[in-house]
Design an enzyme around this catalytic site. Structure first.
Site, PDB file in Angstrom:
ATOM      1  N   ASP A  70       0.869  -1.166   0.000  1.00  0.00           N
ATOM      2  CA  ASP A  70       0.000   0.000   0.000  1.00  0.00           C
ATOM      3  C   ASP A  70       0.906   1.215   0.000  1.00  0.00           C
ATOM      4  O   ASP A  70       1.851   1.294   0.783  1.00  0.00           O
ATOM      5  CB  ASP A  70      -0.925  -0.002   1.222  1.00  0.00           C
ATOM      6  CG  ASP A  70      -2.157   0.847   0.972  1.00  0.00           C
ATOM      7  OD1 ASP A  70      -2.784   0.706  -0.101  1.00  0.00           O
ATOM      8  OD2 ASP A  70      -2.510   1.680   1.832  1.00  0.00           O
ATOM      9  N   LYS A 178      15.007   3.817 -10.841  1.00  0.00           N
ATOM     10  CA  LYS A 178      13.857   4.089  -9.945  1.00  0.00           C
ATOM     11  C   LYS A 178      13.791   3.005  -8.864  1.00  0.00           C
ATOM     12  O   LYS A 178      13.653   3.312  -7.688  1.00  0.00           O
ATOM     13  CB  LYS A 178      12.531   4.134 -10.725  1.00  0.00           C
ATOM     14  CG  LYS A 178      11.356   4.361  -9.776  1.00  0.00           C
ATOM     15  CD  LYS A 178       9.963   4.252 -10.366  1.00  0.00           C
ATOM     16  CE  LYS A 178       8.944   4.257  -9.221  1.00  0.00           C
ATOM     17  NZ  LYS A 178       7.566   3.977  -9.617  1.00  0.00           N
TER      18      LYS A 178
HETATM   19  P1  ITT Z   1      -3.309  -2.314  -5.474  1.00  0.00           P
HETATM   20  O1  ITT Z   1      -4.042  -1.859  -4.221  1.00  0.00           O
HETATM   21  O2  ITT Z   1      -4.067  -3.379  -6.206  1.00  0.00           O
HETATM   22  O3  ITT Z   1      -1.882  -2.689  -5.221  1.00  0.00           O
HETATM   23  P2  ITT Z   1      -3.505   0.486  -6.251  1.00  0.00           P
HETATM   24  O4  ITT Z   1      -3.118   1.223  -7.491  1.00  0.00           O
HETATM   25  O5  ITT Z   1      -4.918   0.699  -5.752  1.00  0.00           O
HETATM   26  O6  ITT Z   1      -3.244  -1.071  -6.522  1.00  0.00           O
HETATM   27  P3  ITT Z   1      -2.562   1.727  -3.822  1.00  0.00           P
HETATM   28  O7  ITT Z   1      -3.846   1.496  -3.091  1.00  0.00           O
HETATM   29  O8  ITT Z   1      -1.296   1.476  -3.071  1.00  0.00           O
HETATM   30  O9  ITT Z   1      -2.477   0.805  -5.128  1.00  0.00           O
HETATM   31  O10 ITT Z   1      -2.622   3.189  -4.418  1.00  0.00           O
HETATM   32  C1  ITT Z   1      -1.490   3.902  -4.626  1.00  0.00           C
HETATM   33  C2  ITT Z   1      -1.680   5.012  -5.625  1.00  0.00           C
HETATM   34  O11 ITT Z   1      -0.430   5.648  -5.763  1.00  0.00           O
HETATM   35  C3  ITT Z   1      -2.099   4.584  -7.021  1.00  0.00           C
HETATM   36  O12 ITT Z   1      -2.827   5.628  -7.625  1.00  0.00           O
HETATM   37  C4  ITT Z   1      -0.785   4.421  -7.746  1.00  0.00           C
HETATM   38  O13 ITT Z   1      -0.891   4.646  -9.119  1.00  0.00           O
HETATM   39  C5  ITT Z   1       0.099   5.449  -7.050  1.00  0.00           C
HETATM   40  N1  ITT Z   1       1.442   4.901  -6.926  1.00  0.00           N
HETATM   41  C6  ITT Z   1       1.807   3.823  -6.182  1.00  0.00           C
HETATM   42  N2  ITT Z   1       3.110   3.571  -6.336  1.00  0.00           N
HETATM   43  C7  ITT Z   1       3.580   4.508  -7.193  1.00  0.00           C
HETATM   44  C8  ITT Z   1       4.835   4.755  -7.757  1.00  0.00           C
HETATM   45  O14 ITT Z   1       5.876   3.973  -7.502  1.00  0.00           O
HETATM   46  N3  ITT Z   1       4.958   5.788  -8.598  1.00  0.00           N
HETATM   47  C9  ITT Z   1       3.901   6.575  -8.869  1.00  0.00           C
HETATM   48  N4  ITT Z   1       2.675   6.401  -8.400  1.00  0.00           N
HETATM   49  C10 ITT Z   1       2.506   5.368  -7.557  1.00  0.00           C
END
Ligand code: ITT
Length: 203
Positions: A70, A178
């Protein structure tokens, strides 16, 4: 040992595949185990709590050793927003491109030195055979760019995030660079020993 990467985010999955590819484990995605449509409510209120909710649900459904992450994004000039819910920032009707534009439009005329931000990634690793659960946290400090990077690399907020010590966004960095310095990369490094131990114990 099979290791399920419990995410429906393609960008995250690709990063984990790169970062964990050299371990003696067989990586699987949710689609590989028929869980591509499974949705887990992320309502714990903390990154650790949400990562645990995801990992427990996916490891229980698959019976496999599983990891899930997360990720939060804190922007100081926005009072810490989007915080632990960057995927929902601005409302569910927005695209990721809209969300990035929303961030940029709120920071118009804010100078670089006041654009500090950080990604925070919590990864949870669960072994359904023993009920063992480990969480690790990785932080990547940086700042929000003045404009969107249109180079096309990365995902999510990568086109508007410049990591500390760099003058270009995550989008413009080679993926291995990265992964070396990112929130997810730092958290993953903390898990390598546990993953190797579990893999060895599995024979
Ligand atoms: P899962 O829960 O299925 O893993 P998710 O996209 O909903 O997928 P999160 O709840 O952790 O994941 O949400 C994190 C948000 O932050 C999401 O909009 C991602 O695109 C963004 N994000 C996460 N890691 C990132 C990264 O390394 N670089 C840029 N944006 C990121």
């Amino acid at each position: 040992m099979d290791l399920l990467i419990g995410t429906s985010n393609k960008g995250k999955l690709e990063e984990f595949q790169m970062m964990l590819g050299s371990l003696p484990v067989h990586l699987l995605g949710l689609k590989d185990v028929g869980l591509g449509d499974m949705d887990v409510a992320e309502d714990a209120g903390t990154l650790e709590g949400n990562a645990e909710l995801k990992v427990r649900a996916y490891s229980k459904a698959s019976g496999l050793v599983t990891l899930a992450d997360d990720t939060g994004l804190e922007i100081d000039a926005l009072g810490g927003e989007p915080g632990i819910y960057p995927a929902r920032y601005g409302g569910s009707h927005l695209t990721m491109a809209d969300r990035r534009q929303k961030v940029l439009s709120q920071l118009v005329d804010v100078p670089d030195e006041q654009r500090a931000a950080r990604f925070i990634c919590v990864i949870a690793l669960a072994d359904p055979r023993t009920d063992e659960l480990i969480t690790v946290r990785g932080i990547c400090p940086g700042r929000i760019a003045q404009a969107e990077d249109t180079s096309g690399g990365g995902f999510g907020y990568d086109p508007v995030f410049i990591p500390e010590g760099y003058d270009r966004t995550f989008s413009s960095l080679p993926p291995e660079e990265k992964n070396r310095i990112s929130h997810r990369g730092r958290a993953s490094q903390l898990l390598l020993e546990s993953l190797s131990r579990l893999a060895a114990a599995s024979g």
